[in-house]
Write a protein that holds these residues in place. Structure first.
Motif, PDB file in Angstrom:
ATOM      1  N   ILE A 165      -1.724   6.817   1.289  1.00  0.00           N
ATOM      2  CA  ILE A 165      -1.569   6.081   0.040  1.00  0.00           C
ATOM      3  C   ILE A 165      -0.886   4.767   0.384  1.00  0.00           C
ATOM      4  CG2 ILE A 165      -0.522   6.051  -2.245  1.00  0.00           C
ATOM      5  CD1 ILE A 165      -0.565   9.077  -2.250  1.00  0.00           C
ATOM      6  N   ALA A 166      -1.469   3.669  -0.014  1.00  0.00           N
ATOM      7  CA  ALA A 166      -0.881   2.355   0.250  1.00  0.00           C
ATOM      8  C   ALA A 166      -0.569   1.671  -1.068  1.00  0.00           C
ATOM      9  CB  ALA A 166      -1.830   1.505   1.088  1.00  0.00           C
ATOM     10  N   ALA A 167       0.259   0.644  -1.007  1.00  0.00           N
ATOM     11  CA  ALA A 167       0.628  -0.079  -2.227  1.00  0.00           C
ATOM     12  C   ALA A 167       0.826  -1.556  -1.913  1.00  0.00           C
ATOM     13  CB  ALA A 167       1.909   0.502  -2.832  1.00  0.00           C
ATOM     14  N   THR A 168       0.551  -2.378  -2.908  1.00  0.00           N
ATOM     15  CA  THR A 168       0.785  -3.811  -2.780  1.00  0.00           C
ATOM     16  C   THR A 168       1.092  -4.392  -4.155  1.00  0.00           C
ATOM     17  OG1 THR A 168      -0.165  -5.938  -2.106  1.00  0.00           O
ATOM     18  CG2 THR A 168      -1.685  -4.307  -3.013  1.00  0.00           C
ATOM     19  N   ASN A 169       1.919  -5.431  -4.169  1.00  0.00           N
ATOM     20  CA  ASN A 169       2.174  -6.141  -5.429  1.00  0.00           C
ATOM     21  C   ASN A 169       1.367  -7.434  -5.491  1.00  0.00           C
ATOM     22  OD1 ASN A 169       3.503  -7.801  -3.645  1.00  0.00           O
ATOM     23  ND2 ASN A 169       5.541  -7.488  -4.479  1.00  0.00           N
ATOM     24  N   ARG A 170       0.474  -7.585  -4.532  1.00  0.00           N
ATOM     25  CA  ARG A 170      -0.383  -8.771  -4.506  1.00  0.00           C
ATOM     26  C   ARG A 170      -1.772  -8.429  -5.064  1.00  0.00           C
ATOM     27  NH1 ARG A 170       1.730 -12.755  -1.097  1.00  0.00           N
ATOM     28  NH2 ARG A 170       3.386 -12.056   0.316  1.00  0.00           N
ATOM     29  N   ASP A 171      -2.480  -9.448  -5.525  1.00  0.00           N
ATOM     30  CA  ASP A 171      -3.883  -9.298  -5.888  1.00  0.00           C
ATOM     31  C   ASP A 171      -4.669  -9.144  -4.580  1.00  0.00           C
ATOM     32  OD1 ASP A 171      -6.541  -9.590  -6.524  1.00  0.00           O
ATOM     33  OD2 ASP A 171      -6.268 -11.383  -7.756  1.00  0.00           O
ATOM     34  N   PRO A 172      -5.327  -7.997  -4.358  1.00  0.00           N
ATOM     35  CA  PRO A 172      -6.015  -7.784  -3.087  1.00  0.00           C
ATOM     36  C   PRO A 172      -7.011  -8.888  -2.747  1.00  0.00           C
ATOM     37  CG  PRO A 172      -5.891  -5.726  -4.297  1.00  0.00           C
ATOM     38  CD  PRO A 172      -5.403  -6.794  -5.223  1.00  0.00           C
ATOM     39  N   ALA A 173      -7.772  -9.354  -3.734  1.00  0.00           N
ATOM     40  CA  ALA A 173      -8.756 -10.411  -3.474  1.00  0.00           C
ATOM     41  C   ALA A 173      -8.072 -11.680  -2.982  1.00  0.00           C
ATOM     42  CB  ALA A 173      -9.561 -10.694  -4.737  1.00  0.00           C
ATOM     43  N   GLN A 174      -6.954 -12.019  -3.604  1.00  0.00           N
ATOM     44  CA  GLN A 174      -6.220 -13.209  -3.182  1.00  0.00           C
ATOM     45  C   GLN A 174      -5.611 -13.011  -1.799  1.00  0.00           C
ATOM     46  OE1 GLN A 174      -3.269 -14.477  -6.003  1.00  0.00           O
ATOM     47  NE2 GLN A 174      -2.443 -16.061  -4.664  1.00  0.00           N
ATOM     48  N   ALA A 175      -5.103 -11.802  -1.538  1.00  0.00           N
ATOM     49  CA  ALA A 175      -4.516 -11.508  -0.234  1.00  0.00           C
ATOM     50  C   ALA A 175      -5.575 -11.614   0.868  1.00  0.00           C
ATOM     51  CB  ALA A 175      -3.901 -10.109  -0.239  1.00  0.00           C
ATOM     52  N   ILE A 176      -6.808 -11.198   0.564  1.00  0.00           N
ATOM     53  CA  ILE A 176      -7.901 -11.322   1.539  1.00  0.00           C
ATOM     54  C   ILE A 176      -8.226 -12.790   1.769  1.00  0.00           C
ATOM     55  CG2 ILE A 176     -10.348 -10.867   1.931  1.00  0.00           C
ATOM     56  CD1 ILE A 176      -9.944  -8.209   0.397  1.00  0.00           C
ATOM     57  N   ASP A 177      -8.310 -13.577   0.692  1.00  0.00           N
ATOM     58  CA  ASP A 177      -8.604 -15.011   0.813  1.00  0.00           C
ATOM     59  C   ASP A 177      -7.525 -15.728   1.618  1.00  0.00           C
ATOM     60  OD1 ASP A 177     -10.926 -14.707  -0.633  1.00  0.00           O
ATOM     61  OD2 ASP A 177     -10.036 -15.335  -2.550  1.00  0.00           O
ATOM     62  N   GLU A 178      -6.269 -15.310   1.447  1.00  0.00           N
ATOM     63  CA  GLU A 178      -5.153 -15.962   2.137  1.00  0.00           C
ATOM     64  C   GLU A 178      -4.885 -15.342   3.499  1.00  0.00           C
ATOM     65  OE1 GLU A 178      -1.942 -15.627  -0.608  1.00  0.00           O
ATOM     66  OE2 GLU A 178      -2.775 -17.123  -2.003  1.00  0.00           O
ATOM     67  N   GLU A 179      -5.794 -14.465   3.945  1.00  0.00           N
ATOM     68  CA  GLU A 179      -5.715 -13.825   5.259  1.00  0.00           C
ATOM     69  C   GLU A 179      -4.415 -13.050   5.450  1.00  0.00           C
ATOM     70  OE1 GLU A 179      -6.499 -16.777   8.245  1.00  0.00           O
ATOM     71  OE2 GLU A 179      -8.624 -16.879   7.750  1.00  0.00           O
ATOM     72  N   GLN A 180      -3.998 -12.384   4.391  1.00  0.00           N
ATOM     73  CA  GLN A 180      -2.859 -11.473   4.470  1.00  0.00           C
ATOM     74  C   GLN A 180      -3.310 -10.014   4.477  1.00  0.00           C
ATOM     75  OE1 GLN A 180      -0.893 -13.031   0.945  1.00  0.00           O
ATOM     76  NE2 GLN A 180       0.728 -13.916   2.225  1.00  0.00           N
ATOM     77  N   LEU A 181      -4.581  -9.796   4.210  1.00  0.00           N
ATOM     78  CA  LEU A 181      -5.139  -8.446   4.197  1.00  0.00           C
ATOM     79  C   LEU A 181      -6.576  -8.507   4.692  1.00  0.00           C
ATOM     80  CD1 LEU A 181      -4.946  -5.420   3.374  1.00  0.00           C
ATOM     81  CD2 LEU A 181      -5.782  -6.099   1.105  1.00  0.00           C
ATOM     82  N   ARG A 182      -6.868  -7.675   5.697  1.00  0.00           N
ATOM     83  CA  ARG A 182      -8.241  -7.604   6.192  1.00  0.00           C
ATOM     84  C   ARG A 182      -9.142  -6.966   5.143  1.00  0.00           C
ATOM     85  NH1 ARG A 182      -9.379  -7.928  11.743  1.00  0.00           N
ATOM     86  NH2 ARG A 182     -11.172  -6.570  11.303  1.00  0.00           N
ATOM     87  N   GLU A 183     -10.319  -7.554   4.949  1.00  0.00           N
ATOM     88  CA  GLU A 183     -11.229  -7.029   3.942  1.00  0.00           C
ATOM     89  C   GLU A 183     -11.692  -5.623   4.286  1.00  0.00           C
ATOM     90  OE1 GLU A 183     -15.007  -8.651   1.311  1.00  0.00           O
ATOM     91  OE2 GLU A 183     -14.792  -9.318   3.388  1.00  0.00           O
ATOM     92  N   ASP A 184     -11.957  -5.367   5.582  1.00  0.00           N
ATOM     93  CA  ASP A 184     -12.428  -4.038   5.966  1.00  0.00           C
ATOM     94  C   ASP A 184     -11.328  -2.988   5.790  1.00  0.00           C
ATOM     95  OD1 ASP A 184     -10.941  -5.150   7.990  1.00  0.00           O
ATOM     96  OD2 ASP A 184     -12.448  -4.909   9.563  1.00  0.00           O
ATOM     97  N   LEU A 185     -10.075  -3.384   6.022  1.00  0.00           N
ATOM     98  CA  LEU A 185      -8.973  -2.446   5.788  1.00  0.00           C
ATOM     99  C   LEU A 185      -8.827  -2.168   4.299  1.00  0.00           C
ATOM    100  CD1 LEU A 185      -6.573  -0.775   6.737  1.00  0.00           C
ATOM    101  CD2 LEU A 185      -5.163  -2.848   6.630  1.00  0.00           C
ATOM    102  N   TYR A 186      -9.011  -3.212   3.473  1.00  0.00           N
ATOM    103  CA  TYR A 186      -8.921  -3.015   2.022  1.00  0.00           C
ATOM    104  C   TYR A 186      -9.905  -1.946   1.558  1.00  0.00           C
ATOM    105  CZ  TYR A 186     -10.024  -3.726  -2.883  1.00  0.00           C
ATOM    106  OH  TYR A 186     -10.286  -3.500  -4.208  1.00  0.00           O
ATOM    107  N   PHE A 187     -11.143  -2.020   2.012  1.00  0.00           N
ATOM    108  CA  PHE A 187     -12.135  -1.056   1.559  1.00  0.00           C
ATOM    109  C   PHE A 187     -11.825   0.350   2.060  1.00  0.00           C
ATOM    110  CE2 PHE A 187     -14.818  -4.948   1.071  1.00  0.00           C
ATOM    111  CZ  PHE A 187     -15.021  -4.811  -0.293  1.00  0.00           C
ATOM    112  N   ARG A 188     -11.177   0.459   3.223  1.00  0.00           N
ATOM    113  CA  ARG A 188     -10.768   1.772   3.725  1.00  0.00           C
ATOM    114  C   ARG A 188      -9.612   2.342   2.904  1.00  0.00           C
ATOM    115  NH1 ARG A 188     -13.634   5.395   6.737  1.00  0.00           N
ATOM    116  NH2 ARG A 188     -15.089   4.215   8.031  1.00  0.00           N
TER     117      ARG A 188
END
Length: 452
Positions: free
Chosen positions: A279-302
């Protein structure tokens, strides 16, 4: 299809009539408790699918008997109470007993819950998972009677039984950690460990070791074997908080474990099998975090096989005032006091936007409780401590006499956190401490809140 069985135990005639009038009961075969035996004995004999139990005091609930007789895993419990603090009820809720509705009961929500159960029973056998379930209804470690919260409860109950990875998305202070713990307690892994790690609080040089462990001598300073969190959480749940704060190169390694189910401790050639529910958690908008290269898109989908959104406090309507009373009631119970709160103070609370969400509200009540003698007034509620000139810790003449140093430190940390909109890195810099120290402090406060 056979109709599911419902057991009702209450000595309140009006409550009994209101329950029996619910439309959802038409799909159930109902059994009403008698005075011939304790309700737990009757439940054990009837073996209903759902049990609605009125709890008047702590003596009404034998938590150990429910556990010993293995009733929690096979029955959906709905408890009803008058809202007074009840340690026995709180204890059993933490063990995954079910829903807790506090008076005045919203019977529309009870009806929705019973309908939801009925829909489940009509499509599959009675679930074996545990559902987690003041004025507020309770579900596991969460409290709230608003429709957004009941929608969250039902979402948690449904996803908890699966092995799907969950990504909890919500603003700082909205209760993401409590959602994670509730998911664990409602899951088939509830008997296993629950291990939480703050991804943003780990030194980049130690992330591999913290996640996967290391062998003695694997690197300078590794003077003994270390068990990583994937090993510590074996058979249970691993909670990755602030996952978007993990460096991208380490996100690749996390992704590999999620894809293959395998990992190797640092310095080891032996492959380990990961037996955890992530179980993971974030206070960021995932889409924005991906755009800002703070979250890998492939990791997000996993991670987001099942995303869960936690509503901000401002969207929870009457829960705002309800939580204020809830926190005050439990503080009064802990301190054996009788501090009251004025109508004007409650109206002030209801009007506030609460950018810091439930955490901000809880600490606001705690600050006011410390300042109050026997009555919390609107003037004692500092709702914007950064901009306010009368913040209790802003000048020495506003510091309550005898206030413990630990409370002063906690208030200063929470003030800085609010000033930085929940950004822990900026907060740590402002306070002159490391991010790890800040996380340790916040984790300590959170554990205190859970035990309050």
């Amino acid at each position: 299809m056979s109709h599911p069985k419902l057991f009702i135990h209450t000595h309140n005639k009006q409550l009994h009539q209101q329950l029996m009038a619910l439309e959802a009961l038409q799909g159930y075969v109902a059994t009403i408790s008698t005075d011939l035996a304790p309700w737990i004995d009757q439940v054990a004999e009837v073996q209903p699918d759902v049990a609605i139990i009125e709890v008047i005091n702590e003596a009404d609930l034998d938590t150990q008997a429910l556990v010993d007789r293995e009733l929690l895993g096979s029955i959906e419990f709905l408890f009803v109470s008058d809202g007074k603090p009840n340690r026995q009820l709180d204890k059993i809720m933490r063990q995954g007993a079910g829903y807790h509705f506090r008076e005045p009961v919203d019977f529309d929500l009870v009806n929705d819950t019973l309908s939801d159960f009925y829909e489940q029973f009509s499509t599959q056998p009675p679930a074996s998972e545990k559902v987690l379930s003041s004025e507020l209804d309770q579900f596991g470690l969460l409290a709230g009677s608003s429709r957004p919260m009941h929608k969250l409860y039902r979402t948690i109950r449904r996803v908890a039984a699966s092995e799907a990875n969950v990504l909890i998305i919500g603003e700082s202070g909205s209760g993401k950690e409590l959602v994670a713990r509730t998911l664990h307690s409602a899951s088939n892994r509830m008997q296993g460990p629950y291990v939480a790690i703050n991804c943003g609080a780990i030194s980049p040089e130690l992330i591999d070791s913290e996640l996967f462990g290391h062998l003695k001598g694997a690197f300078t300073g590794a003077d003994r074997n270390h068990e990583g969190v994937f090993s510590q959480a074996r058979g249970g749940t691993l909670f990755l908080d602030e996952v978007t704060e993990m460096p991208l190169d380490h996100q690749v390694k996390l992704l590999r474990v999620l894809e293959t189910g395998e990992y190797r401790p640092v310095g080891s050639k032996e492959v380990q099998i990961a037996d955890v529910r992530v179980i993971a958690a974030t206070n960021r908008d995932p889409a924005q975090a991906i755009d800002e290269e703070q979250l890998r898109e492939d990791l997000y989908f996993r991670l987001a096989q099942f995303p869960v959104s936690v509503p901000p406090l401002r969207d929870r309507g009457d829960d705002i005032v309800g939580l204020a009373k809830h926190f005050l009631a439990y503080r009064n119970d802990t301190e054996k006091s009788n501090v009251r709160i004025t109508k004007e103070a409650l109206e002030k609370i209801a009007r506030h936007n609460w950018p810091g969400n439930v955490r901000e509200l809880k600490h606001t009540i705690e600050r006011a409780f410390i300042l109050a003698d026997d009555l919390i007034t609107a003037e004692q509620l500092v709702l914007d401590p950064v901009a306010s000139d009368d913040y209790p810790l802003g000048a020495s003449d506003h510091i309550p006499s005898g206030m413990p140093l630990e409370d002063l430190e906690k208030a200063a940390i929470m003030q800085a956190l609010e000033e930085n909109n929940g950004n822990k890195t900026d907060t740590a810099k402002q306070l002159g401490i490391s991010v790890k120290t800040l996380y340790n402090k916040l984790e300590k406060y959170q554990q205190e809140d859970l035990q309050a």
